[in-house]
Write a protein that holds these residues in place. Structure first.
Motif, mmCIF file in Angstrom:
data_model
loop_
_atom_site.group_PDB
_atom_site.id
_atom_site.type_symbol
_atom_site.label_atom_id
_atom_site.label_comp_id
_atom_site.label_asym_id
_atom_site.label_seq_id
_atom_site.Cartn_x
_atom_site.Cartn_y
_atom_site.Cartn_z
ATOM 1 N N ILE A 193 0.852 -1.196 0.000
ATOM 2 C CA ILE A 193 0.000 0.000 0.000
ATOM 3 C C ILE A 193 0.889 1.248 0.000
ATOM 4 O O ILE A 193 1.769 1.391 0.865
ATOM 5 N N PRO A 194 0.683 2.158 -0.943
ATOM 6 C CA PRO A 194 1.512 3.369 -0.980
ATOM 7 C C PRO A 194 1.010 4.447 -0.020
ATOM 8 O O PRO A 194 -0.176 4.495 0.314
ATOM 9 N N SER A 195 1.904 5.294 0.391
ATOM 10 C CA SER A 195 1.524 6.469 1.175
ATOM 11 C C SER A 195 1.159 7.599 0.219
ATOM 12 O O SER A 195 1.519 7.571 -0.962
ATOM 13 N N LEU A 196 0.477 8.600 0.728
ATOM 14 C CA LEU A 196 0.135 9.757 -0.098
ATOM 15 C C LEU A 196 1.405 10.467 -0.563
ATOM 16 O O LEU A 196 1.477 10.929 -1.711
ATOM 17 N N GLU A 197 2.403 10.548 0.285
ATOM 18 C CA GLU A 197 3.657 11.194 -0.105
ATOM 19 C C GLU A 197 4.292 10.499 -1.310
ATOM 20 O O GLU A 197 4.825 11.160 -2.208
ATOM 21 N N GLU A 198 4.237 9.171 -1.334
ATOM 22 C CA GLU A 198 4.768 8.428 -2.481
ATOM 23 C C GLU A 198 4.029 8.793 -3.760
ATOM 24 O O GLU A 198 4.642 8.985 -4.818
ATOM 25 N N VAL A 199 2.711 8.882 -3.662
ATOM 26 C CA VAL A 199 1.897 9.218 -4.825
ATOM 27 C C VAL A 199 2.205 10.633 -5.305
ATOM 28 O O VAL A 199 2.367 10.875 -6.509
ATOM 29 N N LEU A 200 2.317 11.567 -4.391
ATOM 30 C CA LEU A 200 2.630 12.949 -4.770
ATOM 31 C C LEU A 200 3.984 13.031 -5.464
ATOM 32 O O LEU A 200 4.161 13.777 -6.431
ATOM 33 N N GLU A 201 4.936 12.245 -4.993
ATOM 34 C CA GLU A 201 6.262 12.248 -5.605
ATOM 35 C C GLU A 201 6.207 11.698 -7.032
ATOM 36 O O GLU A 201 6.868 12.214 -7.933
ATOM 37 N N ILE A 202 5.399 10.656 -7.240
ATOM 38 C CA ILE A 202 5.272 10.068 -8.577
ATOM 39 C C ILE A 202 4.586 11.041 -9.537
ATOM 40 O O ILE A 202 5.028 11.250 -10.661
ATOM 41 N N VAL A 203 3.494 11.643 -9.082
ATOM 42 C CA VAL A 203 2.718 12.540 -9.947
ATOM 43 C C VAL A 203 3.501 13.817 -10.251
ATOM 44 O O VAL A 203 3.575 14.266 -11.402
ATOM 45 N N ASP A 204 4.040 14.427 -9.206
ATOM 46 C CA ASP A 204 4.927 15.584 -9.349
ATOM 47 C C ASP A 204 4.331 16.685 -10.241
ATOM 48 O O ASP A 204 5.039 17.287 -11.051
ATOM 49 N N GLY A 205 3.028 16.909 -10.117
ATOM 50 C CA GLY A 205 2.391 17.999 -10.845
ATOM 51 C C GLY A 205 2.113 17.731 -12.309
ATOM 52 O O GLY A 205 1.609 18.609 -13.021
ATOM 53 N N LYS A 206 2.422 16.537 -12.794
ATOM 54 C CA LYS A 206 2.269 16.244 -14.231
ATOM 55 C C LYS A 206 0.806 16.117 -14.641
ATOM 56 O O LYS A 206 0.442 16.420 -15.785
ATOM 57 N N VAL A 207 -0.040 15.621 -13.741
ATOM 58 C CA VAL A 207 -1.481 15.532 -13.984
ATOM 59 C C VAL A 207 -2.192 15.983 -12.714
ATOM 60 O O VAL A 207 -1.567 16.208 -11.678
ATOM 61 N N THR A 208 -3.506 16.108 -12.783
ATOM 62 C CA THR A 208 -4.290 16.524 -11.610
ATOM 63 C C THR A 208 -4.640 15.326 -10.747
ATOM 64 O O THR A 208 -4.942 14.242 -11.257
ATOM 65 N N ILE A 209 -4.612 15.537 -9.433
ATOM 66 C CA ILE A 209 -5.043 14.515 -8.479
ATOM 67 C C ILE A 209 -6.419 14.887 -7.951
ATOM 68 O O ILE A 209 -6.606 15.967 -7.387
ATOM 69 N N PHE A 210 -7.375 14.006 -8.140
ATOM 70 C CA PHE A 210 -8.704 14.138 -7.550
ATOM 71 C C PHE A 210 -8.701 13.253 -6.311
ATOM 72 O O PHE A 210 -8.799 12.035 -6.404
ATOM 73 N N LEU A 211 -8.567 13.885 -5.157
ATOM 74 C CA LEU A 211 -8.334 13.177 -3.900
ATOM 75 C C LEU A 211 -9.637 12.997 -3.136
ATOM 76 O O LEU A 211 -10.244 13.967 -2.696
ATOM 77 N N GLU A 212 -10.067 11.734 -2.993
ATOM 78 C CA GLU A 212 -11.270 11.477 -2.198
ATOM 79 C C GLU A 212 -10.884 11.295 -0.743
ATOM 80 O O GLU A 212 -10.094 10.408 -0.391
ATOM 81 N N ALA A 213 -11.434 12.134 0.113
ATOM 82 C CA ALA A 213 -11.160 12.068 1.546
ATOM 83 C C ALA A 213 -12.014 10.962 2.171
ATOM 84 O O ALA A 213 -13.238 11.065 2.222
ATOM 85 N N LYS A 214 -11.354 9.910 2.641
ATOM 86 C CA LYS A 214 -12.040 8.791 3.284
ATOM 87 C C LYS A 214 -11.874 8.971 4.789
ATOM 88 O O LYS A 214 -10.803 8.731 5.340
ATOM 89 N N VAL A 215 -12.935 9.429 5.442
ATOM 90 C CA VAL A 215 -12.833 9.839 6.848
ATOM 91 C C VAL A 215 -13.605 8.881 7.745
ATOM 92 O O VAL A 215 -14.830 8.786 7.668
ATOM 93 N N LEU A 216 -12.867 8.156 8.586
ATOM 94 C CA LEU A 216 -13.503 7.228 9.523
ATOM 95 C C LEU A 216 -13.364 7.703 10.963
ATOM 96 O O LEU A 216 -14.220 7.431 11.795
ATOM 97 N N THR A 217 -12.296 8.432 11.251
ATOM 98 C CA THR A 217 -12.075 8.941 12.610
ATOM 99 C C THR A 217 -12.186 10.466 12.621
ATOM 100 O O THR A 217 -12.971 11.023 11.883
#
Length: 231
Positions: free
Chosen positions: A94-118
């Motif tokens: 499972i990747p962390s969000l930081e890993e994903v941000l590093e891969i994307v690096d502004g090249k495309v848009t991220i549509f981030l769904e907030a999954k809130v349980l706590t």
């Protein structure tokens, strides 16, 4: 933010949970790399975990994607980072969000769904910290109005995830709508700067989205790359 919801889309298709297919699980680092490689905007699901870190996965539990009955938010970054994803040819975890941000690096848009349980307050506080130095485009979407209101107040474009599109809910008006296909078309389209349709899994649905929405949230495993790029 110096961009609006309408500025976010680069094409008709958004890769739902990354560019996943056989051997490449949804929301995996490889699915993100492939989406970026093909120039597709990305929709991901993000959970806050017990140590304030953020994991990228859809479900609240790990049974479907990892085969174990753990609750994701109860894990630490170290723990989820060692948890294997089923069906991964590269034996990814499972990747962390930081890993994903590093891969994307502004090249495309991220549509981030907030999954809130706590705690929504902790979710907002810690997610803002992770995103504060990221230079790429991000839209926050989901069901939790408190989280959407918070990030809207910070200048982020937001989208309400809903079955049937509506302009306002409990005094909150998002910049965009992510509506289920059955809830389209939208009668008062002029009230929405950006309309997304989910989830598209066949050509008929893709054609419908092209007519009644600005973009389609697409399960990539059902389409060839050229169709997705052409949108």
């Amino acid at each position: 933010m110096d961009y609006t919801a309408k500025d976010l889309i680069h094409g008709q298709c958004i890769a739902h949970r990354g560019f996943f297919k056989k051997g490449v699980p949804e929301n995996s680092a490889e699915s993100i790399r492939l989406a970026v490689e093909h120039g597709l905007d990305i929709e991901i699901d993000v959970h806050r975990c017990m140590d304030g870190s953020f994991a990228v996965a859809h479900d609240f539990t790990l049974f479907r994607n990892c085969g174990i009955p753990w609750v994701l938010c109860c894990l630490s970054r170290k723990a989820f980072g060692k948890t294997r994803l089923l069906g991964s040819d590269k034996k990814e975890c499972i990747p962390s969000l930081e890993e994903v941000l590093e891969i994307v690096d502004g090249k495309v848009t991220i549509f981030l769904e907030a999954k809130v349980l706590t705690s929504p307050k902790k979710y907002c506080r810690d997610l803002e910290k992770v995103l504060q130095n990221y230079k790429g485009k991000v839209l926050i979407h989901g069901l939790h109005l408190g989280v959407l209101r918070y990030f809207q107040s910070k200048g982020y474009p937001t989208a309400l995830l809903c079955v049937k599109a509506r302009t306002e809910k409990k005094g909150f008006k998002p910049e965009a709508i992510n509506a289920k296909l059955s809830g389209l078309p939208v009668e008062d389209k002029e009230n929405f700067p950006l309309i997304m349709g989910w989830t598209v899994r066949d050509n008929e649905s893709l054609e419908k989205c092209a007519k009644v929405a600005d973009c389609a949230v697409v399960d990539t495993q059902h389409f060839d790359v050229e169709t997705l790029k052409k949108g």
